[in-house]
Motif scaffolding. Structure first.
Motif, PDB file in Angstrom:
ATOM      1  N   GLY A  13      -8.337 -25.114 -22.295  1.00 24.62           N
ATOM      2  CA  GLY A  13      -8.251 -24.949 -23.739  1.00 24.62           C
ATOM      3  C   GLY A  13      -7.056 -25.628 -24.375  1.00 24.62           C
ATOM      4  O   GLY A  13      -6.966 -25.709 -25.605  1.00 24.62           O
ATOM      5  N   TYR A  14      -6.143 -26.133 -23.569  1.00 26.53           N
ATOM      6  CA  TYR A  14      -4.947 -26.797 -24.101  1.00 26.53           C
ATOM      7  C   TYR A  14      -5.272 -28.235 -24.501  1.00 26.53           C
ATOM      8  O   TYR A  14      -5.973 -28.950 -23.786  1.00 26.53           O
ATOM      9  CB  TYR A  14      -3.816 -26.799 -23.073  1.00 26.53           C
ATOM     10  CG  TYR A  14      -2.961 -25.551 -23.087  1.00 26.53           C
ATOM     11  CD1 TYR A  14      -3.532 -24.282 -23.103  1.00 26.53           C
ATOM     12  CD2 TYR A  14      -1.575 -25.633 -23.068  1.00 26.53           C
ATOM     13  CE1 TYR A  14      -2.755 -23.139 -23.103  1.00 26.53           C
ATOM     14  CE2 TYR A  14      -0.782 -24.488 -23.067  1.00 26.53           C
ATOM     15  CZ  TYR A  14      -1.389 -23.245 -23.090  1.00 26.53           C
ATOM     16  OH  TYR A  14      -0.610 -22.112 -23.093  1.00 26.53           O
ATOM     17  N   GLY A  15      -4.698 -28.666 -25.622  1.00 28.99           N
ATOM     18  CA  GLY A  15      -4.872 -30.044 -26.086  1.00 28.99           C
ATOM     19  C   GLY A  15      -3.647 -30.896 -25.826  1.00 28.99           C
ATOM     20  O   GLY A  15      -3.495 -31.977 -26.413  1.00 28.99           O
ATOM     21  N   PHE A  41     -10.947 -26.582 -17.931  1.00 27.95           N
ATOM     22  CA  PHE A  41     -10.520 -25.575 -16.966  1.00 27.95           C
ATOM     23  C   PHE A  41      -9.055 -25.811 -16.630  1.00 27.95           C
ATOM     24  O   PHE A  41      -8.474 -26.836 -17.001  1.00 27.95           O
ATOM     25  CB  PHE A  41     -11.380 -25.613 -15.695  1.00 27.95           C
ATOM     26  CG  PHE A  41     -12.800 -25.202 -15.903  1.00 27.95           C
ATOM     27  CD1 PHE A  41     -13.148 -23.859 -16.014  1.00 27.95           C
ATOM     28  CD2 PHE A  41     -13.801 -26.148 -16.016  1.00 27.95           C
ATOM     29  CE1 PHE A  41     -14.453 -23.471 -16.234  1.00 27.95           C
ATOM     30  CE2 PHE A  41     -15.121 -25.779 -16.243  1.00 27.95           C
ATOM     31  CZ  PHE A  41     -15.455 -24.438 -16.349  1.00 27.95           C
ATOM     32  N   ASP A  42      -8.449 -24.855 -15.940  1.00 29.31           N
ATOM     33  CA  ASP A  42      -7.051 -25.007 -15.548  1.00 29.31           C
ATOM     34  C   ASP A  42      -6.881 -26.216 -14.649  1.00 29.31           C
ATOM     35  O   ASP A  42      -7.681 -26.447 -13.733  1.00 29.31           O
ATOM     36  CB  ASP A  42      -6.567 -23.760 -14.799  1.00 29.31           C
ATOM     37  CG  ASP A  42      -6.484 -22.536 -15.701  1.00 29.31           C
ATOM     38  OD1 ASP A  42      -6.505 -22.700 -16.933  1.00 29.31           O
ATOM     39  OD2 ASP A  42      -6.400 -21.424 -15.170  1.00 29.31           O
ATOM     40  N   PHE A  43      -5.808 -26.957 -14.890  1.00 27.20           N
ATOM     41  CA  PHE A  43      -5.526 -28.165 -14.119  1.00 27.20           C
ATOM     42  C   PHE A  43      -4.121 -28.069 -13.551  1.00 27.20           C
ATOM     43  O   PHE A  43      -3.182 -27.675 -14.239  1.00 27.20           O
ATOM     44  CB  PHE A  43      -5.643 -29.406 -15.007  1.00 27.20           C
ATOM     45  CG  PHE A  43      -5.426 -30.702 -14.282  1.00 27.20           C
ATOM     46  CD1 PHE A  43      -6.382 -31.195 -13.412  1.00 27.20           C
ATOM     47  CD2 PHE A  43      -4.257 -31.431 -14.464  1.00 27.20           C
ATOM     48  CE1 PHE A  43      -6.187 -32.394 -12.740  1.00 27.20           C
ATOM     49  CE2 PHE A  43      -4.052 -32.624 -13.798  1.00 27.20           C
ATOM     50  CZ  PHE A  43      -5.020 -33.111 -12.935  1.00 27.20           C
ATOM     51  N   GLY A  44      -3.974 -28.396 -12.260  1.00 25.05           N
ATOM     52  CA  GLY A  44      -2.655 -28.316 -11.637  1.00 25.05           C
ATOM     53  C   GLY A  44      -2.584 -29.087 -10.347  1.00 25.05           C
ATOM     54  O   GLY A  44      -3.231 -30.132 -10.200  1.00 25.05           O
ATOM     55  N   PHE A  45      -1.815 -28.557  -9.384  1.00 27.43           N
ATOM     56  CA  PHE A  45      -1.609 -29.286  -8.131  1.00 27.43           C
ATOM     57  C   PHE A  45      -1.447 -28.322  -6.967  1.00 27.43           C
ATOM     58  O   PHE A  45      -1.189 -27.123  -7.156  1.00 27.43           O
ATOM     59  CB  PHE A  45      -0.389 -30.207  -8.237  1.00 27.43           C
ATOM     60  CG  PHE A  45       0.924 -29.494  -8.409  1.00 27.43           C
ATOM     61  CD1 PHE A  45       1.719 -29.159  -7.316  1.00 27.43           C
ATOM     62  CD2 PHE A  45       1.390 -29.161  -9.676  1.00 27.43           C
ATOM     63  CE1 PHE A  45       2.927 -28.509  -7.467  1.00 27.43           C
ATOM     64  CE2 PHE A  45       2.610 -28.510  -9.847  1.00 27.43           C
ATOM     65  CZ  PHE A  45       3.381 -28.184  -8.736  1.00 27.43           C
ATOM     66  N   VAL A  46      -1.603 -28.871  -5.773  1.00 25.01           N
ATOM     67  CA  VAL A  46      -1.397 -28.110  -4.540  1.00 25.01           C
ATOM     68  C   VAL A  46       0.006 -28.414  -4.040  1.00 25.01           C
ATOM     69  O   VAL A  46       0.293 -29.553  -3.649  1.00 25.01           O
ATOM     70  CB  VAL A  46      -2.439 -28.487  -3.466  1.00 25.01           C
ATOM     71  CG1 VAL A  46      -2.179 -27.711  -2.178  1.00 25.01           C
ATOM     72  CG2 VAL A  46      -3.855 -28.206  -3.967  1.00 25.01           C
ATOM     73  N   PRO A  47       0.925 -27.460  -4.063  1.00 26.47           N
ATOM     74  CA  PRO A  47       2.306 -27.724  -3.639  1.00 26.47           C
ATOM     75  C   PRO A  47       2.376 -28.092  -2.159  1.00 26.47           C
ATOM     76  O   PRO A  47       1.557 -27.656  -1.350  1.00 26.47           O
ATOM     77  CB  PRO A  47       3.028 -26.410  -3.930  1.00 26.47           C
ATOM     78  CG  PRO A  47       1.951 -25.370  -3.916  1.00 26.47           C
ATOM     79  CD  PRO A  47       0.722 -26.043  -4.447  1.00 26.47           C
ATOM     80  N   SER A  63     -12.264 -20.669 -13.457  1.00 25.76           N
ATOM     81  CA  SER A  63     -12.227 -19.209 -13.501  1.00 25.76           C
ATOM     82  C   SER A  63     -12.659 -18.724 -14.864  1.00 25.76           C
ATOM     83  O   SER A  63     -12.829 -19.513 -15.808  1.00 25.76           O
ATOM     84  CB  SER A  63     -10.827 -18.687 -13.178  1.00 25.76           C
ATOM     85  OG  SER A  63      -9.938 -18.969 -14.245  1.00 25.76           O
ATOM     86  N   GLU A  64     -12.807 -17.407 -14.995  1.00 24.56           N
ATOM     87  CA  GLU A  64     -13.244 -16.793 -16.245  1.00 24.56           C
ATOM     88  C   GLU A  64     -12.088 -16.179 -17.027  1.00 24.56           C
ATOM     89  O   GLU A  64     -12.303 -15.571 -18.077  1.00 24.56           O
ATOM     90  CB  GLU A  64     -14.300 -15.718 -15.967  1.00 24.56           C
ATOM     91  CG  GLU A  64     -13.778 -14.489 -15.239  1.00 24.56           C
ATOM     92  CD  GLU A  64     -13.792 -14.606 -13.726  1.00 24.56           C
ATOM     93  OE1 GLU A  64     -13.895 -13.562 -13.047  1.00 24.56           O
ATOM     94  OE2 GLU A  64     -13.697 -15.746 -13.228  1.00 24.56           O
ATOM     95  N   PHE A  65     -10.853 -16.314 -16.536  1.00 25.20           N
ATOM     96  CA  PHE A  65      -9.731 -15.660 -17.212  1.00 25.20           C
ATOM     97  C   PHE A  65      -8.626 -16.676 -17.522  1.00 25.20           C
ATOM     98  O   PHE A  65      -8.573 -17.761 -16.933  1.00 25.20           O
ATOM     99  CB  PHE A  65      -9.164 -14.519 -16.361  1.00 25.20           C
ATOM    100  CG  PHE A  65      -9.017 -14.859 -14.903  1.00 25.20           C
ATOM    101  CD1 PHE A  65      -7.977 -15.642 -14.442  1.00 25.20           C
ATOM    102  CD2 PHE A  65      -9.946 -14.388 -13.978  1.00 25.20           C
ATOM    103  CE1 PHE A  65      -7.848 -15.953 -13.109  1.00 25.20           C
ATOM    104  CE2 PHE A  65      -9.827 -14.690 -12.632  1.00 25.20           C
ATOM    105  CZ  PHE A  65      -8.775 -15.472 -12.198  1.00 25.20           C
ATOM    106  N   PRO A  66      -7.732 -16.354 -18.443  1.00 21.04           N
ATOM    107  CA  PRO A  66      -6.672 -17.288 -18.836  1.00 21.04           C
ATOM    108  C   PRO A  66      -5.507 -17.297 -17.855  1.00 21.04           C
ATOM    109  O   PRO A  66      -5.307 -16.342 -17.094  1.00 21.04           O
ATOM    110  CB  PRO A  66      -6.231 -16.760 -20.201  1.00 21.04           C
ATOM    111  CG  PRO A  66      -6.466 -15.280 -20.109  1.00 21.04           C
ATOM    112  CD  PRO A  66      -7.722 -15.136 -19.280  1.00 21.04           C
ATOM    113  N   SER A  67      -4.743 -18.368 -17.888  1.00 24.87           N
ATOM    114  CA  SER A  67      -3.494 -18.448 -17.118  1.00 24.87           C
ATOM    115  C   SER A  67      -2.417 -18.994 -18.052  1.00 24.87           C
ATOM    116  O   SER A  67      -2.569 -18.944 -19.276  1.00 24.87           O
ATOM    117  CB  SER A  67      -3.674 -19.346 -15.881  1.00 24.87           C
ATOM    118  OG  SER A  67      -3.856 -20.694 -16.275  1.00 24.87           O
ATOM    119  N   PHE A  68      -1.354 -19.532 -17.495  1.00 24.40           N
ATOM    120  CA  PHE A  68      -0.295 -20.104 -18.316  1.00 24.40           C
ATOM    121  C   PHE A  68       0.393 -21.209 -17.531  1.00 24.40           C
ATOM    122  O   PHE A  68       0.289 -21.273 -16.298  1.00 24.40           O
ATOM    123  CB  PHE A  68       0.717 -19.026 -18.726  1.00 24.40           C
ATOM    124  CG  PHE A  68       1.352 -18.303 -17.560  1.00 24.40           C
ATOM    125  CD1 PHE A  68       2.501 -18.795 -16.951  1.00 24.40           C
ATOM    126  CD2 PHE A  68       0.795 -17.125 -17.076  1.00 24.40           C
ATOM    127  CE1 PHE A  68       3.072 -18.135 -15.877  1.00 24.40           C
ATOM    128  CE2 PHE A  68       1.371 -16.460 -16.005  1.00 24.40           C
ATOM    129  CZ  PHE A  68       2.506 -16.962 -15.404  1.00 24.40           C
TER     130      PHE A  68
END
Length: 266
Positions: A13-15, A41-47, A63-68
């Motif tokens: 949901g972030y622009g 969807f949430d986007f990130g990395f594998v540490p 997923s169906e829930f929010p993160s930050f």
């Protein structure tokens, strides 16, 4: 495969796009997306991994829930979208996208493989990265969709390529509680496990160490121990917790010592 930690950089949901600055040890705002384009969807990395572009492997967390931003999410990796990317300078690199499901997800709780994911969602992911890269003058081309085993091999290779910063030592007793020498095969299995998982292992067997500690504040208890040592780019706590329980049963011990410390290579 076992669940692993994924670090969310940009939530769904972030622009805007956040990237983790490894030198600063924090997230930084990298770019704003064109109007109407947001992360699906949430986007990130594998540490603890290193991809072909020199950065940690990218992961999409469905997923169906929010993160930050900066949130660590324990996930199971269900597959990977293999892709190539043509940079603005004409160079072509691999830019795969791992796909993950949080362990606590209810909506996707039964999903263990990418092929189980609705095709609409996977196409949405692919189209987002095609459009996202086109805005930056790059061409993102999905090649194929592969399952969890392929994703696991990709992560293992990327962990071996990453610079190790952790030193882990496993202390195992040479003798049983009854004074019998454990079979050599026990230690060979440990060696093969660590070698296969971490790509290298150091074993201190020529001069076994002696461990002493106080029990109930009075009695001194001793053990002759063998030390297995590995290096890794990050600590996979779930792996070590599970493996420790296996070894406690194998060596019939109430507890075992596994310790880790920060390290650097010169």
């Amino acid at each position: 495969m076992e669940a692993i930690n994924c670090i969310i950089e940009t939530p769904k949901g972030y622009g805007v796009k956040f990237d983790f600055n490894h030198k600063l040890g924090t997230l930084e705002l990298r770019k704003a997306l064109p109007s109407g384009l947001v992360f699906p969807f949430d986007f990130g990395f594998v540490p603890g991994t290193k991809g072909e572009d020199g950065d940690p492997l990218d992961v999409v967390v469905v997923s169906e829930f929010p993160s930050f931003p900066g949130c660590a999410v324990k996930c199971r990796i269900i597959g990977v979208i293999n892709a190539k990317q043509k940079e603005k300078n004409g160079e072509t690199i691999r830019n795969d996208r791992l796909v993950a499901i949080p362990e606590i997800s209810v909506q996707y709780g039964a999903t263990s493989e990418l092929k189980q994911m609705p095709g609409k969602i996977v196409r949405e992911l692919e189209n987002f990265f095609i459009n996202y890269n086109a805005q930056a003058g790059k061409k993102f081309t999905p090649l194929q969709r592969r399952g969890s085993n392929a994703a696991k091999r990709l992560i293992q290779a990327a962990r071996q390529d990453a610079e190790p910063t952790k030193q882990i030592q496993l202390l195992l007793p040479l003798y049983s509680n009854r004074g019998a020498l454990f079979p050599e095969s026990y230690f060979n299995l440990v060696k093969e496990k660590l070698l296969g998982t971490f790509g290298g292992v150091t074993i201190y067997t020529q001069s076994p160490a002696e461990g002493l500690w106080q029990k109930n504040g009075k009695k001194v208890v001793g053990d002759t121990i063998i030390v297995f040592e590995v290096m890794a780019a990050s600590i996979d706590a779930s792996f070590w917790k599970k493996y420790k329980e296996e070894l406690k049963l194998k060596f019939k011990q109430d507890d075992l010592v596994i310790r880790q410390c920060e390290m650097g290579l010169l």
